[in-house]
Design a protein around this motif. Structure first.
Motif, PDB file in Angstrom:
ATOM      1  N   LEU A  89       0.838  -1.201   0.000  1.00 26.34           N
ATOM      2  CA  LEU A  89       0.000   0.000   0.000  1.00 26.34           C
ATOM      3  C   LEU A  89       0.873   1.252   0.000  1.00 26.34           C
ATOM      4  N   ILE A  90       1.868   1.284   0.866  1.00 23.58           N
ATOM      5  CA  ILE A  90       2.765   2.446   0.968  1.00 23.58           C
ATOM      6  C   ILE A  90       3.474   2.681  -0.358  1.00 23.58           C
ATOM      7  N   GLU A  91       4.017   1.629  -0.944  1.00 27.40           N
ATOM      8  CA  GLU A  91       4.773   1.768  -2.194  1.00 27.40           C
ATOM      9  C   GLU A  91       3.907   2.240  -3.358  1.00 27.40           C
ATOM     10  N   ASN A  92       2.626   1.933  -3.326  1.00 35.33           N
ATOM     11  CA  ASN A  92       1.725   2.313  -4.424  1.00 35.33           C
ATOM     12  C   ASN A  92       0.898   3.545  -4.122  1.00 35.33           C
ATOM     13  N   TRP A  93       1.056   4.104  -2.927  1.00 35.55           N
ATOM     14  CA  TRP A  93       0.228   5.229  -2.471  1.00 35.55           C
ATOM     15  C   TRP A  93       0.572   6.533  -3.198  1.00 35.55           C
ATOM     16  N   SER A  94      -0.471   7.323  -3.450  1.00 36.09           N
ATOM     17  CA  SER A  94      -0.301   8.670  -3.983  1.00 36.09           C
ATOM     18  C   SER A  94      -1.212   9.603  -3.198  1.00 36.09           C
ATOM     19  N   PRO A  95      -0.769  10.843  -2.981  1.00 34.94           N
ATOM     20  CA  PRO A  95      -1.601  11.802  -2.248  1.00 34.94           C
ATOM     21  C   PRO A  95      -2.924  12.054  -2.966  1.00 34.94           C
ATOM     22  N   SER A  96      -3.940  12.427  -2.192  1.00 34.82           N
ATOM     23  CA  SER A  96      -5.269  12.637  -2.771  1.00 34.82           C
ATOM     24  C   SER A  96      -5.356  13.907  -3.603  1.00 34.82           C
ATOM     25  N   SER A  97      -4.479  14.886  -3.302  1.00 30.39           N
ATOM     26  CA  SER A  97      -4.583  16.135  -4.079  1.00 30.39           C
ATOM     27  C   SER A  97      -3.269  16.537  -4.682  1.00 30.39           C
TER      28      SER A  97
END
Length: 72
Positions: free
Chosen positions: A64-72
Protein backbone atom coordinates in the motif's frame (compact mmCIF):
# COMPACT_ATOMS: atom_id res chain seq x y z
CA UNK A 1 -3.12 -12.11 16.25
CA UNK A 2 0.29 -10.69 16.80
CA UNK A 3 1.00 -7.04 16.33
CA UNK A 4 4.06 -5.64 14.61
CA UNK A 5 7.39 -6.08 16.36
CA UNK A 6 9.47 -3.00 17.05
CA UNK A 7 11.60 -3.78 14.01
CA UNK A 8 8.54 -4.15 11.79
CA UNK A 9 7.19 -0.83 13.09
CA UNK A 10 10.47 0.85 12.14
CA UNK A 11 10.32 -0.73 8.69
CA UNK A 12 6.80 0.63 8.20
CA UNK A 13 7.78 4.10 9.48
CA UNK A 14 10.80 4.26 7.16
CA UNK A 15 8.66 3.16 4.22
CA UNK A 16 6.11 5.89 4.96
CA UNK A 17 8.84 8.53 5.26
CA UNK A 18 10.54 7.42 2.05
CA UNK A 19 7.23 7.55 0.16
CA UNK A 20 6.17 10.94 1.54
CA UNK A 21 9.52 12.53 0.69
CA UNK A 22 9.22 11.26 -2.89
CA UNK A 23 6.41 13.82 -3.23
CA UNK A 24 7.75 16.85 -1.34
CA UNK A 25 10.64 18.39 0.56
CA UNK A 26 8.38 21.00 2.16
CA UNK A 27 7.95 20.29 5.88
CA UNK A 28 4.39 21.60 6.08
CA UNK A 29 3.29 19.62 3.02
CA UNK A 30 5.13 16.53 4.29
CA UNK A 31 3.25 16.74 7.61
CA UNK A 32 -0.05 16.74 5.70
CA UNK A 33 1.04 13.76 3.58
CA UNK A 34 2.22 11.77 6.62
CA UNK A 35 -1.18 12.32 8.22
CA UNK A 36 -2.99 11.30 5.03
CA UNK A 37 -0.96 8.13 4.49
CA UNK A 38 -1.16 6.99 8.11
CA UNK A 39 -4.94 7.67 8.06
CA UNK A 40 -5.28 5.48 4.96
CA UNK A 41 -3.31 2.66 6.61
CA UNK A 42 -5.49 2.85 9.74
CA UNK A 43 -8.73 2.96 7.73
CA UNK A 44 -7.85 0.10 5.39
CA UNK A 45 -6.48 -2.20 8.09
CA UNK A 46 -9.08 -1.24 10.70
CA UNK A 47 -6.63 -0.24 13.43
CA UNK A 48 -6.47 2.67 15.87
CA UNK A 49 -2.75 3.22 15.26
CA UNK A 50 -0.39 1.79 12.67
CA UNK A 51 1.37 0.01 15.55
CA UNK A 52 -1.73 -2.21 15.87
CA UNK A 53 -1.32 -3.58 12.33
CA UNK A 54 -0.95 -7.36 12.51
CA UNK A 55 2.37 -8.91 11.54
CA UNK A 56 0.63 -11.03 8.91
CA UNK A 57 -0.52 -7.79 7.20
CA UNK A 58 2.93 -6.17 7.04
CA UNK A 59 3.56 -7.08 3.39
CA UNK A 60 0.15 -5.71 2.40
CA UNK A 61 0.84 -2.45 4.25
CA UNK A 62 4.22 -2.09 2.56
CA UNK A 63 2.59 -2.68 -0.82
CA UNK A 64 0.00 0.00 0.00
CA UNK A 65 2.76 2.45 0.97
CA UNK A 66 4.77 1.77 -2.19
CA UNK A 67 1.73 2.31 -4.42
CA UNK A 68 0.23 5.23 -2.47
CA UNK A 69 -0.30 8.67 -3.98
CA UNK A 70 -1.60 11.80 -2.25
CA UNK A 71 -5.27 12.64 -2.77
CA UNK A 72 -4.58 16.13 -4.08
Amino acid sequence: MTQLTHGEQLRLEKGVARRVYEFTDDKKEAARLFKELYREIKDIFGVHTYKDVRSKDLQSVIQLIENWSPSS
